[in-house]
Design a protein around this motif. Structure first.
Motif, PDB file in Angstrom:
ATOM      1  N   LYS A   3       0.835  -1.203   0.000  1.00  0.00           N
ATOM      2  CA  LYS A   3       0.000   0.000   0.000  1.00  0.00           C
ATOM      3  C   LYS A   3       0.865   1.246   0.000  1.00  0.00           C
ATOM      4  N   LYS A   4       0.283   2.293  -0.513  1.00  0.00           N
ATOM      5  CA  LYS A   4       1.005   3.559  -0.527  1.00  0.00           C
ATOM      6  C   LYS A   4       1.133   4.080   0.897  1.00  0.00           C
ATOM      7  N   ASN A  65     -11.282   0.669   6.001  1.00  0.00           N
ATOM      8  CA  ASN A  65     -10.828   1.147   7.306  1.00  0.00           C
ATOM      9  C   ASN A  65     -11.397   2.554   7.579  1.00  0.00           C
ATOM     10  N   ALA A  67     -11.253   5.537   9.290  1.00  0.00           N
ATOM     11  CA  ALA A  67     -10.134   6.083  10.063  1.00  0.00           C
ATOM     12  C   ALA A  67     -10.453   7.395  10.785  1.00  0.00           C
ATOM     13  N   PRO A  86      -2.964   7.743  20.848  1.00  0.00           N
ATOM     14  CA  PRO A  86      -2.043   6.639  20.536  1.00  0.00           C
ATOM     15  C   PRO A  86      -1.851   6.452  19.041  1.00  0.00           C
ATOM     16  N   LYS A  91      -4.386  10.778  13.831  1.00  0.00           N
ATOM     17  CA  LYS A  91      -3.846  12.137  13.959  1.00  0.00           C
ATOM     18  C   LYS A  91      -3.287  12.632  12.621  1.00  0.00           C
ATOM     19  N   SER A  93      -3.817  11.444   9.630  1.00  0.00           N
ATOM     20  CA  SER A  93      -4.873  11.508   8.605  1.00  0.00           C
ATOM     21  C   SER A  93      -5.620  12.824   8.709  1.00  0.00           C
ATOM     22  N   ILE A 105      -3.709   9.680  -2.052  1.00  0.00           N
ATOM     23  CA  ILE A 105      -3.804   8.281  -1.619  1.00  0.00           C
ATOM     24  C   ILE A 105      -5.029   7.670  -2.311  1.00  0.00           C
TER      25      ILE A 105
HETATM   26  N1  LIG Z   1      -1.969   5.709   3.360  1.00  0.00           N
HETATM   27  C1  LIG Z   1      -2.750   4.891   4.075  1.00  0.00           C
HETATM   28  N2  LIG Z   1      -3.389   3.861   3.487  1.00  0.00           N
HETATM   29  C2  LIG Z   1      -4.190   3.041   4.208  1.00  0.00           C
HETATM   30  N3  LIG Z   1      -4.416   3.164   5.521  1.00  0.00           N
HETATM   31  C3  LIG Z   1      -3.809   4.164   6.165  1.00  0.00           C
HETATM   32  C4  LIG Z   1      -2.943   5.093   5.487  1.00  0.00           C
HETATM   33  N4  LIG Z   1      -2.468   5.993   6.393  1.00  0.00           N
HETATM   34  C5  LIG Z   1      -3.026   5.642   7.575  1.00  0.00           C
HETATM   35  N5  LIG Z   1      -3.820   4.550   7.448  1.00  0.00           N
HETATM   36  C6  LIG Z   1      -4.594   3.906   8.532  1.00  0.00           C
HETATM   37  O1  LIG Z   1      -5.472   4.867   9.088  1.00  0.00           O
HETATM   38  C7  LIG Z   1      -5.503   4.792  10.502  1.00  0.00           C
HETATM   39  C8  LIG Z   1      -5.023   6.089  11.109  1.00  0.00           C
HETATM   40  O2  LIG Z   1      -3.644   6.266  10.785  1.00  0.00           O
HETATM   41  P1  LIG Z   1      -2.845   7.605  11.052  1.00  0.00           P
HETATM   42  O3  LIG Z   1      -3.659   8.755  10.625  1.00  0.00           O
HETATM   43  O4  LIG Z   1      -1.497   7.444  10.444  1.00  0.00           O
HETATM   44  O5  LIG Z   1      -2.737   7.583  12.650  1.00  0.00           O
HETATM   45  P2  LIG Z   1      -1.702   8.292  13.639  1.00  0.00           P
HETATM   46  O6  LIG Z   1      -1.061   9.435  12.911  1.00  0.00           O
HETATM   47  O7  LIG Z   1      -2.538   8.696  14.801  1.00  0.00           O
HETATM   48  O8  LIG Z   1      -0.710   7.250  14.022  1.00  0.00           O
HETATM   49  C9  LIG Z   1      -4.656   3.578  10.868  1.00  0.00           C
HETATM   50  O9  LIG Z   1      -5.498   2.450  10.943  1.00  0.00           O
HETATM   51  C10 LIG Z   1      -3.716   3.447   9.687  1.00  0.00           C
HETATM   52  O10 LIG Z   1      -3.308   2.120   9.518  1.00  0.00           O
END
Ligand SMILES: Nc1ncnc2c1ncn2[C@@H]1O[C@H](COP(=O)(O)OP(=O)(O)O)[C@@H](O)[C@H]1O
Ligand SMILES: [Mg+2]
Length: 299
Positions: A3-4, A65, A67, A86, A91, A93, A105
């Motif tokens: 995945k990207k 997902n 999110a 956590p 955050k 996203s 994405i």
């Molecule tokens: N580019 C992506 N593609 C698919 N899933 C993603 C991507 N970026 C984040 N996620 C998923 O989205 C959720 C939130 O991630 P993220 O925003 O990175 O959280 P944090 O910054 O709080 O660690 C998680 O389940 C993560 O696996």
């Protein structure tokens, strides 16, 4: 299929994120309506005058997902707002939505509104280029371009058609001074930025962001890769910057959030659990979950 990946989240392997994903799915079915009610309450409690960014009923999915779950939050002008929670709670996203970085994405879908000075960033006629200029971003790992210090900072202004050497020189000096880096690099502007220390590189990235005259600086764990001294310098710099800019900083360093931010939002499993003045969140959280997190019971 790989995945990207954007930013710091390792989305393909993490067991935690799988657990969170499963938990999300359970919650999705059970709590659809309550997200809306809860999150609206979280925002309205703390009335923000003239917010620079307002997020309204905002949802985000990566394929299945779920999110970000009906997020409602307003960010006050010329203040520092910290987003804590956590790993995997959404955050980054959320932060990426403010300069539409999630657009690149493929599997990412959004619903809801993000207003910047009252205008919808996702409206059909929104000027993405102008908005990106106004909303700069700093990442966890400093990412100077592999070119000279001078060219790093003039890169943005040149894209926006500023060519006059005198004007560019002024921008260089002003931004490096704002980023408290001028004294350390003024005699080697033509040298490669890659030769700077990690902390200097991060300050250079902040100077580069300032060079296109943004209104907001988004920072995604900007000190996570730095040593304590470099971290302290960046924290002092952030406090100084808030006089002129609105700062939204993601951090999972709670002491950092408590030290530098005016407002704090606590996220968990894609929801905004609580939002308020930092002092209230840390000293008198209203939600049990916030209290458990800030007292280190999970995370
Ligand atoms: N580019 C992506 N593609 C698919 N899933 C993603 C991507 N970026 C984040 N996620 C998923 O989205 C959720 C939130 O991630 P993220 O925003 O990175 O959280 P944090 O910054 O709080 O660690 C998680 O389940 C993560 O696996
Ligand atoms: Mg993140």
């Amino acid at each position: 299929m790989k995945k990207k990946k954007i930013g710091d989240s390792d989305i393909s392997k993490s067991k935690d994120s799988q657990l969170i994903h499963d938990e999300n799915k359970k919650n999705d079915v059970n709590n659809m309506i309550s997200y809306e009610e809860k999150n609206r309450m979280n925002t309205n409690k703390e009335k923000i005058e003239l917010p620079v960014i307002e997020v309204k009923d905002f949802n985000l999915w990566y394929d299945e997902n779920y999110a970000l779950k009906n997020i409602n939050i307003s960010f006050p002008r010329n203040k520092i707002t910290a987003i804590i929670g956590p790993s995997g709670c959404g955050k980054s996203s959320l932060l990426r939505c403010f300069n539409r970085m999630n657009d690149v994405i493929d599997n990412c879908k959004i619903q809801g509104r993000v207003l910047f000075n009252g205008n919808d960033l996702y409206a059909k006629n929104a000027d993405i280029r102008l908005n990106r200029k106004k909303i700069g971003m700093i990442f966890q790992k400093p990412n100077p371009f592999p070119m000279s210090i001078y060219d790093n900072i003039t890169y943005g202004p040149k894209l926006h058609k500023i060519e006059d050497k005198k004007v560019l020189d002024e921008i260089i000096e002003r931004c490096l001074k704002k980023a408290v880096l001028w004294d350390e690099v003024s005699d080697r502007l033509e040298e490669t930025a890659m030769g700077l220390s990690g902390g200097q590189q991060q300050r250079l990235c902040i100077a580069r962001a300032l060079a296109v005259e943004p209104e907001i600086l988004l920072m995604d764990e900007p000190t996570a890769s730095l040593d304590p001294i470099a971290t302290q310098k960046i924290e002092e710099l952030i406090l100084e910057l808030k006089k002129n800019w609105t700062i939204i900083i993601v951090t999972h360093n709670m002491q950092q959030a408590a030290r530098i931010s005016d407002y704090t939002g606590f996220m968990y499993l894609g929801e905004l659990v609580e939002f308020g003045k930092t002092i209230q969140i840390f000293e008198k959280p209203e939600k049990k979950m916030t209290e458990n997190y800030i007292t280190g019971r999970f995370g």
